[in-house]
Design an enzyme around this catalytic site. Sequence first.
Site, mmCIF file in Angstrom:
data_model
loop_
_atom_site.group_PDB
_atom_site.id
_atom_site.type_symbol
_atom_site.label_atom_id
_atom_site.label_comp_id
_atom_site.label_asym_id
_atom_site.label_seq_id
_atom_site.Cartn_x
_atom_site.Cartn_y
_atom_site.Cartn_z
ATOM 1 N N CYS A 2 3.798 12.925 21.604
ATOM 2 C CA CYS A 2 3.698 14.025 20.648
ATOM 3 C C CYS A 2 4.971 14.112 19.823
ATOM 4 O O CYS A 2 6.024 13.661 20.231
ATOM 5 C CB CYS A 2 3.500 15.330 21.405
ATOM 6 S SG CYS A 2 2.170 15.222 22.607
ATOM 7 N N ARG A 27 4.068 7.773 15.785
ATOM 8 C CA ARG A 27 4.089 7.894 17.252
ATOM 9 C C ARG A 27 2.695 8.018 17.817
ATOM 10 O O ARG A 27 2.504 8.007 19.018
ATOM 11 C CB ARG A 27 4.919 9.116 17.652
ATOM 12 C CG ARG A 27 6.354 9.052 17.167
ATOM 13 C CD ARG A 27 6.972 10.412 17.263
ATOM 14 N NE ARG A 27 7.259 10.751 18.618
ATOM 15 C CZ ARG A 27 8.499 10.846 19.089
ATOM 16 N NH1 ARG A 27 9.501 10.602 18.287
ATOM 17 N NH2 ARG A 27 8.732 11.173 20.322
ATOM 18 N N TRP A 74 -0.810 14.391 21.245
ATOM 19 C CA TRP A 74 -1.461 13.199 21.826
ATOM 20 C C TRP A 74 -2.136 13.738 23.089
ATOM 21 O O TRP A 74 -1.465 14.029 24.076
ATOM 22 C CB TRP A 74 -0.393 12.181 22.137
ATOM 23 C CG TRP A 74 -0.856 10.869 22.653
ATOM 24 C CD1 TRP A 74 -0.760 10.413 23.933
ATOM 25 C CD2 TRP A 74 -1.479 9.802 21.914
ATOM 26 N NE1 TRP A 74 -1.277 9.156 24.033
ATOM 27 C CE2 TRP A 74 -1.735 8.749 22.811
ATOM 28 C CE3 TRP A 74 -1.854 9.652 20.594
ATOM 29 C CZ2 TRP A 74 -2.337 7.572 22.427
ATOM 30 C CZ3 TRP A 74 -2.446 8.464 20.216
ATOM 31 C CH2 TRP A 74 -2.693 7.434 21.114
ATOM 32 N N ASN A 100 6.037 18.887 24.550
ATOM 33 C CA ASN A 100 5.844 17.468 24.850
ATOM 34 C C ASN A 100 5.876 17.341 26.358
ATOM 35 O O ASN A 100 6.744 17.927 27.008
ATOM 36 C CB ASN A 100 7.032 16.657 24.304
ATOM 37 C CG ASN A 100 6.652 15.877 23.072
ATOM 38 O OD1 ASN A 100 5.476 15.783 22.764
ATOM 39 N ND2 ASN A 100 7.627 15.334 22.399
ATOM 40 N N GLY A 101 4.953 16.538 26.936
ATOM 41 C CA GLY A 101 5.011 16.303 28.378
ATOM 42 C C GLY A 101 3.715 16.752 29.040
ATOM 43 O O GLY A 101 2.750 17.112 28.380
ATOM 44 N N GLU A 486 4.350 -12.886 24.075
ATOM 45 C CA GLU A 486 4.596 -11.915 22.999
ATOM 46 C C GLU A 486 3.639 -12.149 21.836
ATOM 47 O O GLU A 486 3.091 -11.210 21.265
ATOM 48 C CB GLU A 486 6.056 -12.013 22.545
ATOM 49 C CG GLU A 486 6.408 -11.257 21.283
ATOM 50 C CD GLU A 486 6.124 -9.757 21.352
ATOM 51 O OE1 GLU A 486 5.826 -9.258 22.451
ATOM 52 O OE2 GLU A 486 6.164 -9.094 20.298
ATOM 53 N N LYS A 490 1.024 -9.371 20.333
ATOM 54 C CA LYS A 490 0.972 -8.981 18.914
ATOM 55 C C LYS A 490 -0.453 -9.049 18.404
ATOM 56 O O LYS A 490 -0.945 -8.131 17.755
ATOM 57 C CB LYS A 490 1.865 -9.919 18.072
ATOM 58 C CG LYS A 490 3.340 -9.695 18.211
ATOM 59 C CD LYS A 490 3.847 -8.410 17.601
ATOM 60 C CE LYS A 490 3.937 -7.195 18.444
ATOM 61 N NZ LYS A 490 4.612 -7.087 19.673
ATOM 62 N N GLU A 493 -2.899 -6.362 20.181
ATOM 63 C CA GLU A 493 -2.681 -4.921 20.004
ATOM 64 C C GLU A 493 -2.928 -4.445 18.575
ATOM 65 O O GLU A 493 -3.157 -3.271 18.350
ATOM 66 C CB GLU A 493 -1.286 -4.511 20.462
ATOM 67 C CG GLU A 493 -0.147 -5.002 19.611
ATOM 68 C CD GLU A 493 1.188 -4.416 20.078
ATOM 69 O OE1 GLU A 493 1.208 -3.277 20.555
ATOM 70 O OE2 GLU A 493 2.183 -5.123 19.975
ATOM 71 N N HIS A 509 -4.714 -25.406 35.761
ATOM 72 C CA HIS A 509 -5.004 -24.577 36.956
ATOM 73 C C HIS A 509 -6.005 -23.472 36.631
ATOM 74 O O HIS A 509 -6.050 -22.457 37.318
ATOM 75 C CB HIS A 509 -3.699 -23.984 37.502
ATOM 76 C CG HIS A 509 -2.717 -25.025 37.922
ATOM 77 N ND1 HIS A 509 -2.842 -25.770 39.080
ATOM 78 C CD2 HIS A 509 -1.629 -25.522 37.283
ATOM 79 C CE1 HIS A 509 -1.848 -26.636 39.170
ATOM 80 N NE2 HIS A 509 -1.098 -26.514 38.089
ATOM 81 N N LYS A 608 3.758 4.656 19.767
ATOM 82 C CA LYS A 608 4.993 3.891 19.589
ATOM 83 C C LYS A 608 5.887 4.023 20.820
ATOM 84 O O LYS A 608 6.610 3.105 21.157
ATOM 85 C CB LYS A 608 5.751 4.367 18.349
ATOM 86 C CG LYS A 608 7.026 3.573 18.053
ATOM 87 C CD LYS A 608 6.745 2.102 17.856
ATOM 88 C CE LYS A 608 7.996 1.285 17.631
ATOM 89 N NZ LYS A 608 7.702 -0.166 17.654
HETATM 90 C C1 AGP Z 1 4.968 -3.723 21.591
HETATM 91 O O1 AGP Z 1 4.384 -4.300 20.432
HETATM 92 C C2 AGP Z 1 4.138 -2.620 22.156
HETATM 93 N N1 AGP Z 1 3.942 -1.607 21.189
HETATM 94 C C3 AGP Z 1 4.630 -2.102 23.494
HETATM 95 O O2 AGP Z 1 4.338 -3.119 24.425
HETATM 96 C C4 AGP Z 1 6.134 -1.757 23.644
HETATM 97 O O3 AGP Z 1 6.903 -2.931 23.567
HETATM 98 C C5 AGP Z 1 6.342 -1.112 25.017
HETATM 99 O O4 AGP Z 1 5.626 0.099 25.049
HETATM 100 C C6 AGP Z 1 7.827 -0.843 25.354
HETATM 101 O O5 AGP Z 1 8.356 0.063 24.428
HETATM 102 P P1 AGP Z 1 9.962 0.276 24.429
HETATM 103 O O6 AGP Z 1 10.598 -1.020 24.052
HETATM 104 O O7 AGP Z 1 10.204 1.366 23.437
HETATM 105 O O8 AGP Z 1 10.353 0.687 25.833
#
Ligand code: AGP
Length: 613
Positions: A2, A27, A74, A100-101, A486, A490, A493, A509, A608
Amino acid sequence: MCGIVGYIGPQDAAPIILDGLKRLEYRGYDSAGLAVIQDSAIAVRRDVGKLDNLTRLFQQSPISGQIGVGHTRWATHGEPSARNAHPHISMSGRVVVVHNGIVENYRELKDELIAGGAVFNSDTDTEVIVHLIERYLGCDSSLTEATRLAVQHLRGAHAVVAMSIQEPDRLVTTRIGNAGGVAIGLGDGENFIASDIPAVLGHTRRFIFLESRQIATVTCDGYMIQTLGGEPVLARIASIDWNPMSAELGEYKHFMQKEIFEQARALTDTVRGRIDFETGQVTLTDLKLTAEEAGRINRIVAAACGTSAYSALIGKYLVEELARIPVEVDYASEFRYRDPIIDSDSVVLTITQSGETVDTLAAIEEARLKKARVWSIVNAIGSQAMRLSDGFITMQAGPEIGVASTKAFTTSVMDQVLLALYLGQLRGTLSAADLRRHARDIARLPDIVGRVLEDNARYSELAVGLAGFNNFLYLGRGINYPVALEGALKLKEISYIHAEGYPAGEMKHGPIALINENMPTLAIILRDHVYDKMLSQVEQARARGGIVIAVATEGDTLIAEKADHVLYVPEVPELLSPIVSVIPLQLLAYHIAVRRGADVDKPRNLAKSVTVE
Ligand code: AGP
């Protein structure tokens, strides 16, 4: 996570709050609202969905006042709706709260409050907070005191901002645990509160970051900070030098695109002031580490999430190769619950762009409990991870707005290059000549990255033919195995295509059973010590009818005979190669997602910063 924005001062609060919430949209949220004190009463506007809905509601039915709070929600308890959106108002209409929380014990509190006559108007956990504050206000407490008493009932991590018509000259805010930060922005005759500094960076660059279990009373010309126990706190004022423009889109279509193209500059900023390009000497003052302490480190355990975890996997290769210290890497969500075997001679290294990821913060707390030295590689200045660690290395990447992490990945890998060199320098595993050679290689890196980015059209064209597939396999080996992980993340997601990263040696395997014309394979096959092994994997995938896209080193003509498509990158030393080999994967994922019409910067179900488990 949030978003929270508060304002108190001579200006009309609502436009400032709406603008701040807009800057926090990245966010992730599902509803939004704001409240101001207008004609000695609290006026609230809330709506479900995007911020545009709230803005439209506000324009149709404006509210005006010089003190206010706003929130993007959120949903955790209670479906996304206007009635569940914050701010939440008390029964008497005197108090309003944003939060928030998660109130972990909200059920028992709600039952107790209802038994005491409280009437609830939402299905949220947050609403218990405003009822508790009202209950204490009734005992002639100040808003600060009532808030302080109320939050002591809450279990879990919280950030709360409260406002009352009884004291229209102040906002009260408090933080418990790590449900995202609370930043107090200090203006001239006006003050701001934000869960993240880009919300109000256009108004001020001077901030106080509230620590856990602190409470602040904020007026237009000052503030008072105490612990929840009532002890006065002398807070440090931080100056943030980010250019507010850098949190804007500029000529780009998406923040992710902008941040991919910022990487050459970001890498330059990351190394600036930390390496002497003549002598190769590295200086990381914020680690507060002596040579003697460096010599005593017997192992490093890295803990992180998502992209940051893949960056940590690369760091393992770097630190083991250059500093000869054993490194193990764990997902923070696993580390925090596995009772890790660490001690005062261990280092726990966390990597976190946001500095607020709840699992990563919990890993820090677990490490501190076990007396390990805690370092963080972090991008968000003033974030929890930064302040809870014994030492830190900032990524210097500037705000990363796109949910899919890009420049934070490459700059966090760069930080680990610097860390590995620094540890090698302090422990004597690197000679002066070694350090000078690595410094020369690092100096060339931003230019190499810039050259890869110039080839953007190539990726856009290739994406046309690939956007229709529903499954991809990403293969890498050695230090580029984590880059395969990675690259797959990308793609999945932001385009919602299923993609799996795998160590290439594992193909036989199991995964090779998947290969056919409907399963493209993306192979990272640079001129390094595992080139021949990778070539064999490429041939095996081709032999089974699979389409192969290779990320390869410029001048490698052999691979052009083996792969369907080749994405060339300039020659780069193996240890630095992940910073370069990831760029084609970022660009390909971006263009495929755009082709598929996906919401690149705000992918479904993602936020985010993941501040709840
Ligand atoms: C990365 O593209 C993702 N959005 C997600 O995996 C992110 O890397 C992960 O949530 C960790 O976030 P941080 O680096 O802010 O801790």
